[in-house]
Design a protein around this motif. Structure first.
Motif, PDB file in Angstrom:
ATOM      1  N   ASP A 231      -3.381   7.346   2.460  1.00  0.00           N
ATOM      2  CA  ASP A 231      -3.548   6.235   3.392  1.00  0.00           C
ATOM      3  C   ASP A 231      -4.595   5.273   2.846  1.00  0.00           C
ATOM      4  O   ASP A 231      -5.799   5.482   3.005  1.00  0.00           O
ATOM      5  CB  ASP A 231      -3.968   6.781   4.765  1.00  0.00           C
ATOM      6  CG  ASP A 231      -3.862   5.742   5.865  1.00  0.00           C
ATOM      7  OD1 ASP A 231      -3.346   4.646   5.600  1.00  0.00           O
ATOM      8  OD2 ASP A 231      -4.305   6.037   7.004  1.00  0.00           O
ATOM      9  N   GLU A 232      -4.134   4.221   2.206  1.00  0.00           N
ATOM     10  CA  GLU A 232      -5.046   3.296   1.530  1.00  0.00           C
ATOM     11  C   GLU A 232      -5.926   2.536   2.525  1.00  0.00           C
ATOM     12  O   GLU A 232      -5.517   2.237   3.648  1.00  0.00           O
ATOM     13  CB  GLU A 232      -4.263   2.307   0.669  1.00  0.00           C
ATOM     14  CG  GLU A 232      -3.499   2.952  -0.475  1.00  0.00           C
ATOM     15  CD  GLU A 232      -2.804   1.930  -1.354  1.00  0.00           C
ATOM     16  OE1 GLU A 232      -3.466   0.951  -1.760  1.00  0.00           O
ATOM     17  OE2 GLU A 232      -1.604   2.114  -1.640  1.00  0.00           O
ATOM     18  N   THR A 233      -7.127   2.222   2.077  1.00  0.00           N
ATOM     19  CA  THR A 233      -8.050   1.406   2.861  1.00  0.00           C
ATOM     20  C   THR A 233      -7.718  -0.067   2.657  1.00  0.00           C
ATOM     21  O   THR A 233      -7.396  -0.488   1.542  1.00  0.00           O
ATOM     22  CB  THR A 233      -9.506   1.674   2.430  1.00  0.00           C
ATOM     23  OG1 THR A 233      -9.828   3.038   2.722  1.00  0.00           O
ATOM     24  CG2 THR A 233     -10.480   0.762   3.166  1.00  0.00           C
TER      25      THR A 233
ATOM     26  N   ALA B 251       0.706   3.920  -2.177  1.00  0.00           N
ATOM     27  CA  ALA B 251       0.170   5.088  -2.884  1.00  0.00           C
ATOM     28  C   ALA B 251       0.417   6.341  -2.043  1.00  0.00           C
ATOM     29  O   ALA B 251       0.863   6.261  -0.901  1.00  0.00           O
ATOM     30  CB  ALA B 251      -1.320   4.902  -3.156  1.00  0.00           C
TER      31      ALA B 251
ATOM     32  N   SER C 201      -5.504  -3.727  -0.681  1.00  0.00           N
ATOM     33  CA  SER C 201      -5.582  -2.310  -0.348  1.00  0.00           C
ATOM     34  C   SER C 201      -6.204  -1.590  -1.541  1.00  0.00           C
ATOM     35  O   SER C 201      -6.371  -2.170  -2.620  1.00  0.00           O
ATOM     36  CB  SER C 201      -4.193  -1.739  -0.039  1.00  0.00           C
ATOM     37  OG  SER C 201      -3.343  -1.857  -1.175  1.00  0.00           O
ATOM     38  N   THR C 202      -6.519  -0.323  -1.366  1.00  0.00           N
ATOM     39  CA  THR C 202      -7.224   0.435  -2.393  1.00  0.00           C
ATOM     40  C   THR C 202      -6.541   0.347  -3.750  1.00  0.00           C
ATOM     41  O   THR C 202      -7.191   0.143  -4.775  1.00  0.00           O
ATOM     42  CB  THR C 202      -7.323   1.920  -1.979  1.00  0.00           C
ATOM     43  OG1 THR C 202      -7.911   2.006  -0.689  1.00  0.00           O
ATOM     44  CG2 THR C 202      -8.171   2.699  -2.971  1.00  0.00           C
ATOM     45  N   MET C 203      -5.233   0.483  -3.778  1.00  0.00           N
ATOM     46  CA  MET C 203      -4.490   0.535  -5.037  1.00  0.00           C
ATOM     47  C   MET C 203      -3.555  -0.651  -5.221  1.00  0.00           C
ATOM     48  O   MET C 203      -2.720  -0.650  -6.125  1.00  0.00           O
ATOM     49  CB  MET C 203      -3.670   1.834  -5.098  1.00  0.00           C
ATOM     50  CG  MET C 203      -4.482   3.111  -4.997  1.00  0.00           C
ATOM     51  SD  MET C 203      -5.577   3.364  -6.402  1.00  0.00           S
ATOM     52  CE  MET C 203      -4.371   3.766  -7.666  1.00  0.00           C
TER      53      MET C 203
ATOM     54  N   ALA D  62       0.856  -1.197   0.000  1.00  0.00           N
ATOM     55  CA  ALA D  62       0.000   0.000   0.000  1.00  0.00           C
ATOM     56  C   ALA D  62       0.890   1.244   0.000  1.00  0.00           C
ATOM     57  O   ALA D  62       1.012   1.946   1.010  1.00  0.00           O
ATOM     58  CB  ALA D  62      -0.929  -0.018   1.209  1.00  0.00           C
TER      59      ALA D  62
ATOM     60  N   ARG E 173     -14.391  -3.216   4.283  1.00  0.00           N
ATOM     61  CA  ARG E 173     -13.171  -2.500   4.657  1.00  0.00           C
ATOM     62  C   ARG E 173     -12.974  -2.690   6.156  1.00  0.00           C
ATOM     63  O   ARG E 173     -13.935  -2.657   6.931  1.00  0.00           O
ATOM     64  CB  ARG E 173     -13.289  -1.010   4.306  1.00  0.00           C
ATOM     65  CG  ARG E 173     -14.306  -0.240   5.114  1.00  0.00           C
ATOM     66  CD  ARG E 173     -14.400   1.206   4.631  1.00  0.00           C
ATOM     67  NE  ARG E 173     -15.181   2.041   5.537  1.00  0.00           N
ATOM     68  CZ  ARG E 173     -16.486   2.163   5.514  1.00  0.00           C
ATOM     69  NH1 ARG E 173     -17.193   1.516   4.609  1.00  0.00           N
ATOM     70  NH2 ARG E 173     -17.098   2.946   6.383  1.00  0.00           N
TER      71      ARG E 173
ATOM     72  N   LYS F  90      -6.981   0.809   7.796  1.00  0.00           N
ATOM     73  CA  LYS F  90      -6.156   1.624   6.922  1.00  0.00           C
ATOM     74  C   LYS F  90      -4.732   1.090   6.898  1.00  0.00           C
ATOM     75  O   LYS F  90      -4.296   0.400   7.829  1.00  0.00           O
ATOM     76  CB  LYS F  90      -6.147   3.082   7.416  1.00  0.00           C
ATOM     77  CG  LYS F  90      -7.467   3.816   7.225  1.00  0.00           C
ATOM     78  CD  LYS F  90      -7.665   4.202   5.775  1.00  0.00           C
ATOM     79  CE  LYS F  90      -8.819   5.153   5.581  1.00  0.00           C
ATOM     80  NZ  LYS F  90      -8.935   5.592   4.181  1.00  0.00           N
TER      81      LYS F  90
END
Length: 235
Positions: A38-40, A35, A215-217, A33, A173, A176
């Protein structure tokens, strides 16, 4: 096929084709994570259920002990003194018929909607607007309540509603990337225990089919869910 970025391709190369232990998976997802925000961190659980049958549907809530790391906007539809009670408890929006009309007109700047039981006949008319967004209040989810202060405080502190989608997959989710591995594990364990405890009566055969964390990205990581179920956390 959509093209993958060099960043995502590089992250994929770090993931082996196997099931990771929960701690290994969390450490890897956190490391990936990277990015600029702060990715979820999310869990995706495929269950052996067919939600088209009412006795195989899963819709419930989980109280994440370490919170979600996100600030949620809560709207409350109530009347009389309950409106003031909701505002005093921290509701971002609160009102009666006026708020119902505003939502019908497209005002959707909230993440969660709570309603008192006496207002549900009016809220039901908002089904076309709220339903597709998963915002319709429901007693099972704790979003139809008379104790507004209690409900608001619980959701602000990390209580989440989740459900299995039409294919039997749960998407939740649970923290973080900035959370510690221990805090993420505690939240993930709470989610696993809730899913097991709320197993639909009509579920047949193997209940858990797969568990992936992401994670988000970042790319997803396969997790040994039996190892998660076997973990015993202190307290």
């Amino acid at each position: 096929m959509p093209r993958q970025s060099k960043r995502f391709t590089a992250l994929l190369e770090k993931i082996e084709d196997r099931e990771y232990t929960p701690l290994e998976a969390l450490e890897l997802v956190k490391a990936n994570a990277n990015a600029r925000f702060d990715e979820t961190i999310e869990a995706h659980v495929r269950l052996g259920i067919d939600p088209k049958y009412t006795d195989q549907q899963l819709r419930t809530t989980v109280a994440l002990p370490k919170g979600t790391g996100q600030t949620i906007r809560i709207a409350v539809i109530a009347r009389g003194e309950k409106v003031a009670e909701a505002k005093a408890a921290g509701a971002d929006l609160a009102g009666d018929d006026e708020l119902v009309d505003a939502i019908a007109g497209g005002q959707m700047d909230f993440d969660l909607l709570i309603a008192t039981p006496d207002m549900m006949p009016k809220v039901a008319k908002l089904g076309r607007v709220l339903g597709p967004r998963g915002l319709m209040p429901n007693p099972k989810a704790g979003t139809v309540a008379t104790d507004l202060a209690g409900a608001i405080n619980e959701f602000k502190a990390g209580k989440l509603e989740f459900r299995a989608d039409r294919t039997g997959i749960v998407h939740v989710r649970f923290g973080k990337a900035s959370f510690s591995v221990d805090d993420l594990l505690e939240n993930l364990k709470a989610l696993q225990e809730t899913i097991d405890r709320q197993k639909p009566s009509g579920a047949k055969g193997r209940y858990w089919r797969s568990l992936y964390l992401t994670s988000t990205m970042g790319p997803s990581v396969s997790v040994d869910f039996t190892a998660l179920q076997d973990i015993k956390l202190e307290g």
